[in-house]
Design a protein around this motif. Structure first.
Motif, PDB file in Angstrom:
ATOM      1  N   SER A  48      16.119  -6.426   0.163  1.00  0.00           N
ATOM      2  CA  SER A  48      15.935  -7.080   1.463  1.00  0.00           C
ATOM      3  C   SER A  48      16.255  -8.566   1.356  1.00  0.00           C
ATOM      4  CB  SER A  48      14.499  -6.888   1.960  1.00  0.00           C
ATOM      5  OG  SER A  48      13.568  -7.378   1.003  1.00  0.00           O
ATOM      6  N   GLU A  49      16.431  -9.176   2.504  1.00  0.00           N
ATOM      7  CA  GLU A  49      16.697 -10.614   2.524  1.00  0.00           C
ATOM      8  C   GLU A  49      15.448 -11.397   2.136  1.00  0.00           C
ATOM      9  OE1 GLU A  49      19.515 -11.895   2.758  1.00  0.00           O
ATOM     10  OE2 GLU A  49      20.812 -10.539   3.901  1.00  0.00           O
ATOM     11  N   GLU A  50      14.299 -10.943   2.586  1.00  0.00           N
ATOM     12  CA  GLU A  50      13.026 -11.603   2.308  1.00  0.00           C
ATOM     13  C   GLU A  50      12.184 -10.748   1.366  1.00  0.00           C
ATOM     14  OE1 GLU A  50      12.392 -14.607   3.345  1.00  0.00           O
ATOM     15  OE2 GLU A  50      14.261 -14.701   4.517  1.00  0.00           O
ATOM     16  N   PRO A  51      11.349 -11.380   0.538  1.00  0.00           N
ATOM     17  CA  PRO A  51      10.511 -10.611  -0.395  1.00  0.00           C
ATOM     18  C   PRO A  51       9.575  -9.650   0.331  1.00  0.00           C
ATOM     19  CG  PRO A  51      10.517 -12.952  -0.974  1.00  0.00           C
ATOM     20  CD  PRO A  51      11.175 -12.839   0.367  1.00  0.00           C
ATOM     21  N   TRP A  52       9.319  -8.514  -0.309  1.00  0.00           N
ATOM     22  CA  TRP A  52       8.360  -7.540   0.201  1.00  0.00           C
ATOM     23  C   TRP A  52       6.969  -8.165   0.222  1.00  0.00           C
ATOM     24  CZ3 TRP A  52       7.543  -3.710   3.137  1.00  0.00           C
ATOM     25  CH2 TRP A  52       6.479  -2.816   2.960  1.00  0.00           C
ATOM     26  N   GLY A  56      -0.712  -4.147  -1.481  1.00  0.00           N
ATOM     27  CA  GLY A  56      -1.105  -3.404  -2.675  1.00  0.00           C
ATOM     28  C   GLY A  56       0.001  -3.246  -3.702  1.00  0.00           C
ATOM     29  N   ALA A  57       1.075  -3.994  -3.548  1.00  0.00           N
ATOM     30  CA  ALA A  57       2.223  -3.835  -4.441  1.00  0.00           C
ATOM     31  C   ALA A  57       1.919  -4.321  -5.849  1.00  0.00           C
ATOM     32  CB  ALA A  57       3.426  -4.583  -3.876  1.00  0.00           C
ATOM     33  N   SER A  58       2.469  -3.618  -6.834  1.00  0.00           N
ATOM     34  CA  SER A  58       2.390  -4.076  -8.217  1.00  0.00           C
ATOM     35  C   SER A  58       3.426  -5.180  -8.434  1.00  0.00           C
ATOM     36  CB  SER A  58       2.637  -2.919  -9.177  1.00  0.00           C
ATOM     37  OG  SER A  58       3.898  -2.307  -8.917  1.00  0.00           O
ATOM     38  N   ARG A  59       3.190  -6.016  -9.446  1.00  0.00           N
ATOM     39  CA  ARG A  59       4.063  -7.166  -9.692  1.00  0.00           C
ATOM     40  C   ARG A  59       4.705  -7.032 -11.067  1.00  0.00           C
ATOM     41  NH1 ARG A  59       2.914 -11.471  -6.315  1.00  0.00           N
ATOM     42  NH2 ARG A  59       3.466 -13.012  -7.911  1.00  0.00           N
ATOM     43  N   HIS A  60       6.026  -7.218 -11.105  1.00  0.00           N
ATOM     44  CA  HIS A  60       6.774  -7.072 -12.345  1.00  0.00           C
ATOM     45  C   HIS A  60       7.606  -8.339 -12.571  1.00  0.00           C
ATOM     46  CE1 HIS A  60       5.733  -2.774 -12.176  1.00  0.00           C
ATOM     47  NE2 HIS A  60       5.965  -2.898 -10.881  1.00  0.00           N
ATOM     48  N   PRO A  61       7.218  -9.175 -13.546  1.00  0.00           N
ATOM     49  CA  PRO A  61       7.903 -10.463 -13.743  1.00  0.00           C
ATOM     50  C   PRO A  61       9.382 -10.293 -14.106  1.00  0.00           C
ATOM     51  CG  PRO A  61       5.801 -10.411 -14.912  1.00  0.00           C
ATOM     52  CD  PRO A  61       6.071  -9.002 -14.451  1.00  0.00           C
ATOM     53  N   VAL A  62      10.206 -11.164 -13.555  1.00  0.00           N
ATOM     54  CA  VAL A  62      11.636 -11.239 -13.884  1.00  0.00           C
ATOM     55  C   VAL A  62      12.016 -12.707 -13.961  1.00  0.00           C
ATOM     56  CG1 VAL A  62      12.360  -9.008 -12.915  1.00  0.00           C
ATOM     57  CG2 VAL A  62      12.201 -11.017 -11.425  1.00  0.00           C
ATOM     58  N   PRO A  63      12.993 -13.075 -14.817  1.00  0.00           N
ATOM     59  CA  PRO A  63      13.410 -14.481 -14.947  1.00  0.00           C
ATOM     60  C   PRO A  63      14.378 -14.880 -13.839  1.00  0.00           C
ATOM     61  CG  PRO A  63      14.614 -13.133 -16.514  1.00  0.00           C
ATOM     62  CD  PRO A  63      13.632 -12.213 -15.831  1.00  0.00           C
ATOM     63  N   VAL A  65      14.518 -16.069  -9.280  1.00  0.00           N
ATOM     64  CA  VAL A  65      13.821 -16.668  -8.145  1.00  0.00           C
ATOM     65  C   VAL A  65      14.004 -15.758  -6.935  1.00  0.00           C
ATOM     66  CG1 VAL A  65      13.647 -18.667  -6.628  1.00  0.00           C
ATOM     67  CG2 VAL A  65      14.253 -18.996  -9.037  1.00  0.00           C
ATOM     68  N   PRO A  66      12.902 -15.189  -6.396  1.00  0.00           N
ATOM     69  CA  PRO A  66      11.508 -15.241  -6.854  1.00  0.00           C
ATOM     70  C   PRO A  66      11.339 -14.612  -8.249  1.00  0.00           C
ATOM     71  CG  PRO A  66      11.678 -14.340  -4.622  1.00  0.00           C
ATOM     72  CD  PRO A  66      13.051 -14.347  -5.184  1.00  0.00           C
ATOM     73  N   GLY A  67      10.229 -14.923  -8.889  1.00  0.00           N
ATOM     74  CA  GLY A  67      10.022 -14.517 -10.266  1.00  0.00           C
ATOM     75  C   GLY A  67       9.348 -13.175 -10.471  1.00  0.00           C
ATOM     76  N   VAL A  68       9.263 -12.370  -9.420  1.00  0.00           N
ATOM     77  CA  VAL A  68       8.681 -11.033  -9.556  1.00  0.00           C
ATOM     78  C   VAL A  68       9.473 -10.026  -8.740  1.00  0.00           C
ATOM     79  CG1 VAL A  68       6.316 -11.779 -10.045  1.00  0.00           C
ATOM     80  CG2 VAL A  68       7.042 -11.415  -7.670  1.00  0.00           C
ATOM     81  N   VAL A  69       9.494  -8.790  -9.237  1.00  0.00           N
ATOM     82  CA  VAL A  69       9.944  -7.637  -8.473  1.00  0.00           C
ATOM     83  C   VAL A  69       8.684  -6.858  -8.126  1.00  0.00           C
ATOM     84  CG1 VAL A  69      11.148  -5.420  -8.624  1.00  0.00           C
ATOM     85  CG2 VAL A  69      12.239  -7.493  -9.498  1.00  0.00           C
ATOM     86  N   LEU A  70       8.539  -6.495  -6.876  1.00  0.00           N
ATOM     87  CA  LEU A  70       7.334  -5.794  -6.439  1.00  0.00           C
ATOM     88  C   LEU A  70       7.555  -4.288  -6.422  1.00  0.00           C
ATOM     89  CD1 LEU A  70       6.230  -8.161  -3.553  1.00  0.00           C
ATOM     90  CD2 LEU A  70       5.496  -8.162  -5.932  1.00  0.00           C
ATOM     91  N   GLY A  71       6.489  -3.546  -6.598  1.00  0.00           N
ATOM     92  CA  GLY A  71       6.596  -2.094  -6.671  1.00  0.00           C
ATOM     93  C   GLY A  71       5.546  -1.382  -5.839  1.00  0.00           C
ATOM     94  N   GLU A  72       5.914  -0.242  -5.327  1.00  0.00           N
ATOM     95  CA  GLU A  72       4.982   0.625  -4.603  1.00  0.00           C
ATOM     96  C   GLU A  72       5.154   2.045  -5.133  1.00  0.00           C
ATOM     97  OE1 GLU A  72       2.809  -0.239  -2.330  1.00  0.00           O
ATOM     98  OE2 GLU A  72       3.539  -2.027  -1.259  1.00  0.00           O
ATOM     99  N   GLU A  73       4.079   2.796  -5.156  1.00  0.00           N
ATOM    100  CA  GLU A  73       4.133   4.206  -5.527  1.00  0.00           C
ATOM    101  C   GLU A  73       3.496   5.027  -4.412  1.00  0.00           C
ATOM    102  OE1 GLU A  73       2.327   4.872  -9.285  1.00  0.00           O
ATOM    103  OE2 GLU A  73       3.758   3.616 -10.402  1.00  0.00           O
ATOM    104  N   THR A  74       4.132   6.132  -4.090  1.00  0.00           N
ATOM    105  CA  THR A  74       3.589   7.016  -3.064  1.00  0.00           C
ATOM    106  C   THR A  74       4.018   8.440  -3.374  1.00  0.00           C
ATOM    107  OG1 THR A  74       3.353   7.330  -0.673  1.00  0.00           O
ATOM    108  CG2 THR A  74       5.566   6.841  -1.495  1.00  0.00           C
ATOM    109  N   ILE A  83       9.024   3.028  -6.052  1.00  0.00           N
ATOM    110  CA  ILE A  83       9.855   2.140  -5.242  1.00  0.00           C
ATOM    111  C   ILE A  83       9.812   0.730  -5.829  1.00  0.00           C
ATOM    112  CG2 ILE A  83      10.340   1.322  -2.898  1.00  0.00           C
ATOM    113  CD1 ILE A  83       8.345   3.591  -1.979  1.00  0.00           C
ATOM    114  N   ARG A  84      10.982   0.132  -6.000  1.00  0.00           N
ATOM    115  CA  ARG A  84      11.080  -1.238  -6.481  1.00  0.00           C
ATOM    116  C   ARG A  84      11.753  -2.089  -5.413  1.00  0.00           C
ATOM    117  NH1 ARG A  84       7.663   0.142  -9.049  1.00  0.00           N
ATOM    118  NH2 ARG A  84       7.419   0.339 -11.309  1.00  0.00           N
ATOM    119  N   TYR A  85      11.143  -3.234  -5.143  1.00  0.00           N
ATOM    120  CA  TYR A  85      11.632  -4.131  -4.093  1.00  0.00           C
ATOM    121  C   TYR A  85      12.291  -5.370  -4.719  1.00  0.00           C
ATOM    122  CZ  TYR A  85       8.892  -1.343  -0.844  1.00  0.00           C
ATOM    123  OH  TYR A  85       8.388  -0.302  -0.094  1.00  0.00           O
ATOM    124  N   TRP A  86      13.568  -5.508  -4.467  1.00  0.00           N
ATOM    125  CA  TRP A  86      14.342  -6.670  -4.903  1.00  0.00           C
ATOM    126  C   TRP A  86      14.807  -7.428  -3.663  1.00  0.00           C
ATOM    127  CZ3 TRP A  86      16.287  -7.760 -10.026  1.00  0.00           C
ATOM    128  CH2 TRP A  86      15.854  -6.854 -11.008  1.00  0.00           C
TER     129      TRP A  86
END
Length: 256
Positions: A48-52, A56-63, A65-74, A83-86
């Motif tokens: 997406s253009e804007e961060p998720w 309740g999303a999980s946070r996964h650090p990446v080097p 900007v922004p410095g995290v990829v967010l995740g959801e499980e269902t 699901i991974r949100y970039w």
């Protein structure tokens, strides 16, 4: 787009898991490649253009900007969705890091999540944003990604080969066997990367080798060494020498 892909997009929207600013949604992972089984997850990438902003999303650090990829499980039906949100900016940053100019200037190594993303662009199946996915795929294919991953694995393999030789000379046979074992795995991974199979994960190593079928390592030879078929506990040095010879031969043929 297949009916299954269109349904994925509808399902994300119904569950409130589709950002308003989404530009691309694609499935990757073992199911897309035809390697899945009854316990496999559906792996979805939502860009997406804007961060998720899911609370309740999980946070996964990446080097990045922004410095995290967010995740959801269902769970949808009987399937677990991972699901991974970039953001679009993050994807473009990763592609820039894998470019030839960055590679030749000694850019920093790609992280695990960055490597996974670039690998999955190669075979991801779009539920939406096909044109964007195709453009990213072409950019990744033309990049230094294969060379980056192959070179990293070759360096790791060379280090383990040196370890095995030194340990063998010192009579530390147990350690030499383990080092030779690691050297072989890293060497095969380097070969696979040079053939375009850059994703991490040893569990698919055999499937990837069957798919690429490189002349330098026939599958039967690979599987015999992978399963240590010729290993004799009374004479481990013979197996170590065999493995190291194969590793050196492959390393000379890997194109980076």
């Amino acid at each position: 787009m297949s009916d299954d892909r269109a349904q994925q997009l509808r399902e994300l929207r119904t569950l409130g898991l589709l950002p308003e600013s989404w530009v691309c949604v694609f499935e990757a992972g073992s199911l897309v490649r035809g390697w899945g089984n009854a316990s496999s997850d559906v792996d979805l990438y939502v860009v997406s253009e804007e961060p998720w902003t899911g609370a309740g999303a999980s946070r996964h650090p990446v080097p990045l900007v922004p410095g995290v990829v967010l995740g959801e499980e269902t769970v949808v039906g009987a399937m677990r969705w991972d699901i991974r949100y970039w953001t679009r900016g993050q994807v473009e940053q990763v592609l820039a890091k894998a470019g030839w100019e960055a590679y030749e200037q000694g850019a920093e190594e790609l992280s695990l999540r960055e490597t996974q993303l670039l690998d999955r662009l190669a075979y991801g199946a779009a539920a939406g944003g096909q044109e964007l996915l195709s453009g990213w795929r072409a950019e990744a294919e033309a990049s230094a990604f294969r060379s980056i991953v192959a070179a990293r694995f070759l360096n790791m393999a060379d280090s383990r080969v040196e370890d095995a030789v030194g340990q063998l000379e010192a009579g530390d046979l147990d350690s030499a066997v383990l080092s030779a074992r690691a050297a072989f795995d890293y060497t095969v991974d380097a070969l696979l990367a040079s053939e375009g199979e850059c994703g991490p994960g040893e569990k698919w190593r055999g499937r990837k080798l069957r798919a690429t079928a490189p002349d330098v390592l026939p599958y039967d030879t690979y599987w015999a060494l992978e399963t240590m078929r010729s290993f004799d506990p009374a004479r481990p040095g013979l197996w170590i020498d065999e493995v190291l010879t194969v590793c050196r031969g492959i390393a000379m043929e890997v194109d980076i």
